[in-house]
Enzyme design. Structure first.
Site, short mmCIF file in Angstrom:
data_model
loop_
_atom_site.label_atom_id
_atom_site.label_comp_id
_atom_site.label_asym_id
_atom_site.label_seq_id
_atom_site.Cartn_x
_atom_site.Cartn_y
_atom_site.Cartn_z
N CYS A 74 6.15 3.84 -8.20
CA CYS A 74 7.56 3.47 -8.26
C CYS A 74 7.74 1.96 -8.19
CB CYS A 74 8.33 4.21 -7.18
SG CYS A 74 10.10 4.33 -7.45
N HIS A 75 8.31 1.44 -7.10
CA HIS A 75 8.54 0.00 -6.94
C HIS A 75 7.34 -0.72 -6.32
CE1 HIS A 75 12.71 1.25 -7.59
NE2 HIS A 75 12.98 -0.03 -7.85
#
Length: 185
Positions: free
Chosen positions: A114-115
């Site tokens: 994800c991030h």
């Protein structure tokens, strides 16, 4: 306990607030189910507040230790969960940056979802790597020298270390399987 990862030691890192619940728990549980020893190190050895979809507070986890107390020498792989707040704070944490660099320099796999690839940008580890992430990081990763693609999981062995990345919580089953497969060889 028998499993594909018996004898393997895996480090999962986070800050103390904002880690996406599923992105830390699902890999942790999947890797432990394969008999890996999984250690969770947080920025501080204090409770970790998880979030659900970056907005709702969820469960609180107790880390095993803090980032300043672990070394890449003691582990076979590094796993970095996302969560926008978690990732944004990890990317400026000197201990987290040093750990990511040490894993890469040792030729050990790093997995980020994800991030979480934001940490790799600040650690200078993105150039030449093919990777994915949450779609909003595309420009950041491209600007850092990476080749961004929109796939559930991407394994890049360019250079002397392997990077495994995934986009979001929906990709966690294949993300965890890819980490397992990489460590099994």
């Amino acid at each position: 306990m028998n499993g594909k990862l018996n004898g393997k030691r895996i480090l999962i890192i986070s800050t103390n607030y904002g880690v996406e619940r599923d992105e830390i728990l699902e890999p942790l549980e999947a890797l432990r189910a394969q008999a890996a020893t999984v250690v969770h190190a947080a920025a501080h050895n204090q409770p970790v507040q998880t979030l659900l979809r970056d907005t709702a507070t969820d469960i609180v986890l107790s880390p095993d230790t803090d980032l300043s107390s672990v070394s890449a020498d003691d582990f076979d792989a590094l796993v970095i969960p996302g969560g926008t707040i978690n990732a944004d704070n990890l990317r400026v944490d000197a201990n987290a940056i040093a750990l990511a660099r040490a894993f890469a320099q040792s030729g050990k796999p790093i997995a980020a979802v994800c991030h979480a690839p934001w940490l790799l940008v600040d650690a200078g580890l993105v150039p030449g790597k093919r990777l994915t992430s949450y779609h909003t990081l595309r420009a950041d990763l491209q600007n850092a020298g990476g080749v961004w693609v929109n796939e559930a999981v991407v394994k890049s062995s360019t250079g002397s270390w392997t990077l495994i990345t995934s986009r979001d919580p929906d990709d966690l089953p294949v993300f965890s399987r890819t980490i397992t497969d990489e460590l099994v060889g």
